[in-house]
Design a protein around this motif. Structure first.
Motif, PDB file in Angstrom:
ATOM      1  N   VAL A   1       0.851  -1.188   0.000  1.00  0.00           N
ATOM      2  CA  VAL A   1       0.000   0.000   0.000  1.00  0.00           C
ATOM      3  C   VAL A   1       0.887   1.238   0.000  1.00  0.00           C
ATOM      4  N   ARG A   2       0.588   2.178  -0.900  1.00  0.00           N
ATOM      5  CA  ARG A   2       1.370   3.421  -0.969  1.00  0.00           C
ATOM      6  C   ARG A   2       1.262   4.203   0.335  1.00  0.00           C
ATOM      7  N   VAL A   3       2.405   4.713   0.797  1.00  0.00           N
ATOM      8  CA  VAL A   3       2.423   5.607   1.963  1.00  0.00           C
ATOM      9  C   VAL A   3       2.465   7.031   1.420  1.00  0.00           C
ATOM     10  N   PRO A   4       1.452   7.848   1.731  1.00  0.00           N
ATOM     11  CA  PRO A   4       1.426   9.203   1.165  1.00  0.00           C
ATOM     12  C   PRO A   4       2.624  10.031   1.633  1.00  0.00           C
ATOM     13  N   ASP A   5       3.049  10.964   0.790  1.00  0.00           N
ATOM     14  CA  ASP A   5       4.120  11.887   1.173  1.00  0.00           C
ATOM     15  C   ASP A   5       3.696  12.634   2.437  1.00  0.00           C
ATOM     16  N   GLY A   6       4.688  12.935   3.268  1.00  0.00           N
ATOM     17  CA  GLY A   6       4.387  13.713   4.473  1.00  0.00           C
ATOM     18  C   GLY A   6       4.200  12.856   5.707  1.00  0.00           C
ATOM     19  N   ILE A   7       4.202  11.521   5.544  1.00  0.00           N
ATOM     20  CA  ILE A   7       4.097  10.650   6.724  1.00  0.00           C
ATOM     21  C   ILE A   7       5.485  10.123   7.061  1.00  0.00           C
ATOM     22  N   ASP A   8       5.906  10.323   8.303  1.00  0.00           N
ATOM     23  CA  ASP A   8       7.174   9.816   8.808  1.00  0.00           C
ATOM     24  C   ASP A   8       7.157   8.279   8.755  1.00  0.00           C
ATOM     25  N   PRO A   9       8.161   7.663   8.111  1.00  0.00           N
ATOM     26  CA  PRO A   9       8.158   6.191   8.044  1.00  0.00           C
ATOM     27  C   PRO A   9       8.144   5.508   9.416  1.00  0.00           C
ATOM     28  N   PHE A  10       8.654   6.184  10.448  1.00  0.00           N
ATOM     29  CA  PHE A  10       8.575   5.602  11.797  1.00  0.00           C
ATOM     30  C   PHE A  10       7.134   5.571  12.302  1.00  0.00           C
ATOM     31  N   GLU A  11       6.310   6.491  11.821  1.00  0.00           N
ATOM     32  CA  GLU A  11       4.895   6.485  12.198  1.00  0.00           C
ATOM     33  C   GLU A  11       4.080   5.602  11.256  1.00  0.00           C
ATOM     34  N   ALA A  12       4.525   5.504  10.026  1.00  0.00           N
ATOM     35  CA  ALA A  12       3.801   4.654   9.059  1.00  0.00           C
ATOM     36  C   ALA A  12       3.867   3.186   9.464  1.00  0.00           C
ATOM     37  N   ALA A  13       4.991   2.760  10.081  1.00  0.00           N
ATOM     38  CA  ALA A  13       5.152   1.339  10.400  1.00  0.00           C
ATOM     39  C   ALA A  13       4.056   0.834  11.346  1.00  0.00           C
ATOM     40  N   PRO A  14       3.861   1.451  12.525  1.00  0.00           N
ATOM     41  CA  PRO A  14       2.796   0.943  13.398  1.00  0.00           C
ATOM     42  C   PRO A  14       1.395   1.052  12.786  1.00  0.00           C
ATOM     43  N   LEU A  15       1.196   2.011  11.886  1.00  0.00           N
ATOM     44  CA  LEU A  15      -0.119   2.124  11.242  1.00  0.00           C
ATOM     45  C   LEU A  15      -0.409   0.905  10.368  1.00  0.00           C
ATOM     46  N   THR A  16       0.648   0.255   9.889  1.00  0.00           N
ATOM     47  CA  THR A  16       0.517  -0.831   8.914  1.00  0.00           C
ATOM     48  C   THR A  16      -0.114  -2.089   9.503  1.00  0.00           C
ATOM     49  N   CYS A  17       0.013  -2.307  10.828  1.00  0.00           N
ATOM     50  CA  CYS A  17      -0.775  -3.380  11.459  1.00  0.00           C
ATOM     51  C   CYS A  17      -1.610  -2.841  12.619  1.00  0.00           C
ATOM     52  N   ALA A  18      -0.953  -2.246  13.624  1.00  0.00           N
ATOM     53  CA  ALA A  18      -1.704  -1.762  14.799  1.00  0.00           C
ATOM     54  C   ALA A  18      -2.781  -0.771  14.366  1.00  0.00           C
ATOM     55  N   GLY A  19      -2.427   0.117  13.444  1.00  0.00           N
ATOM     56  CA  GLY A  19      -3.376   1.131  12.986  1.00  0.00           C
ATOM     57  C   GLY A  19      -4.542   0.516  12.240  1.00  0.00           C
ATOM     58  N   VAL A  20      -4.237  -0.224  11.198  1.00  0.00           N
ATOM     59  CA  VAL A  20      -5.325  -0.732  10.347  1.00  0.00           C
ATOM     60  C   VAL A  20      -6.182  -1.747  11.103  1.00  0.00           C
ATOM     61  N   THR A  21      -5.573  -2.509  11.998  1.00  0.00           N
ATOM     62  CA  THR A  21      -6.312  -3.523  12.758  1.00  0.00           C
ATOM     63  C   THR A  21      -7.351  -2.880  13.669  1.00  0.00           C
TER      64      THR A  21
END
Ligand SMILES: [Zn+2]
Ligand SMILES: [Zn+2]
Length: 336
Positions: free
Chosen positions: A132-152
């Motif tokens: 899934v594309r990560v939009p510009d402007g999101i810190d990759p350190f914040e994108a990582a937890p969103l990828t499971c903890a967030g979406v779940t």
């Protein structure tokens, strides 16, 4: 390339030099920037669940990084784009579940960091259709937890049917719970956070929980029932006692959403109360690619915050121990 590898379910992970993957048809190779640590990774490394992961295994299903190379036939991505590699690494795309918006239930699915190698590595091979594309402007350190903890937890709040006048209780406010309560708030609900650790409850308060209950000091059931009972409970806590409390904290017609996976795999469900009080009990597993895109969009527009703690991959065994002992107050993210 460097990777953290599980060779047997009893031993620690080994940091090793393993061959860098090359993309096959329909696949991409991603240079990992960040990889979150999800409790499922620990269960995978220990072989805790009835269906065992492959061995040797590179765990990790919260990987974020840059597309480095494309296999043949990949048209939806370009080199240099930032993507997330979630738990749902592949689904068939044609079964009844896939075509009705429930690809997460596909019986032919492959799971990142479980049945295929995951993101505890410098490079990961992934199905181009399922990153899934990560939009510009999101810190990759914040994108990582969103990828499971967030979406779940986003999906859990979705299936709870939360409305703006609701009271939502979140049992267990670690990495998952901190996100669950924010999505309940985005839906307009008031939130009660329940945990055993004051530090996690403090973070929950900072993230907007109206009420916090330390279940060591106060009975969460009577506290929540005095507020009128919870319209829904998101249960990320993974043991029998908080699940029992979560059930009894519901108001009539309420919904218990099960997210955390307890090692004992059982909870007591009082049938009399379930029937007479019209209680719904729902299981919710991760989310679809569309759900994850929505999660990223909410974060990009400033609606959510992601508490995290940075670690290096060499610290993977210590990081596992910290999560198992409940010492990690927020999501741990490996930086590469
Ligand atoms: Zn996970
Ligand atoms: Zn399918």
């Amino acid at each position: 390339m460097k990777a953290a590898v599980v060779h047997d379910f009893q031993g620690p992970l080994e940091i090793e030099d393993v061959p860098k993957p090359t993309p096959g048809e329909g696949e991409v190779v991603v240079r990992i920037e960040t990889a979150g640590l999800c409790h499922t990774d620990i269960h995978a490394a220990h072989g805790d669940w009835p269906v065992k992961p492959k061995l040797p295994l590179i765990p990790g299903h919260e990987g974020v990084g840059i597309v480095e190379s494309l296999g043949s036939g990949v048209e939806n991505l370009r080199e240099g784009q930032r993507v997330a590699i979630p738990w749902l690494g592949y689904a068939c795309g044609i079964c009844e579940h896939c075509t009705s918006g429930w690809e997460t239930l596909c019986e032919s699915q492959r799971n990142t960091g479980y049945s295929i190698d995951g993101s505890y590595a410098e490079y990961v091979k992934a199905s181009a259709d399922y990153v899934v594309r990560v939009p510009d402007g999101i810190d990759p350190f914040e994108a990582a937890p969103l990828t499971c903890a967030g979406v779940t937890t986003y999906k859990a709040v979705k299936v709870s049917g939360t409305r703006s006048s609701d009271l939502v209780a979140v049992f267990g406010v670690g990495g998952l719970g901190h996100m669950a309560m924010q999505y309940a708030r985005v839906a307009g609900a008031s939130v009660v956070a329940v945990d055993l650790f004051d530090e996690k409850l403090q973070v929950a308060k900072e993230l907007g929980a109206e009420f916090v209950v330390n279940a060591r000091q106060q009975d969460p059931v009577s506290f929540i029932q005095e507020l009128g009972g919870a319209d829904s409970v998101i249960a990320t806590a993974a043991s029998a006692r908080p699940l029992d409390q979560a059930f009894r904290a519901l108001r009539r017609g309420g919904t218990l959403v099960l997210v955390g996976l307890p090692a004992e795999n059982q909870m007591q469900l009082p049938i009399f109360e379930t029937v007479l009080q019209g209680i719904n009990v729902v299981g919710s597993i991760v989310g679809t690619r569309v759900d994850l895109a929505e999660v990223f969009e909410l974060h990009r527009s400033g609606r959510t915050r992601v508490p995290y703690e940075r670690r290096s991959l060499e610290q993977v065994n210590e990081a596992f121990a910290d999560v198992e002992a409940g010492r990690a107050t927020s999501r741990l993210v490996f930086g590469f």
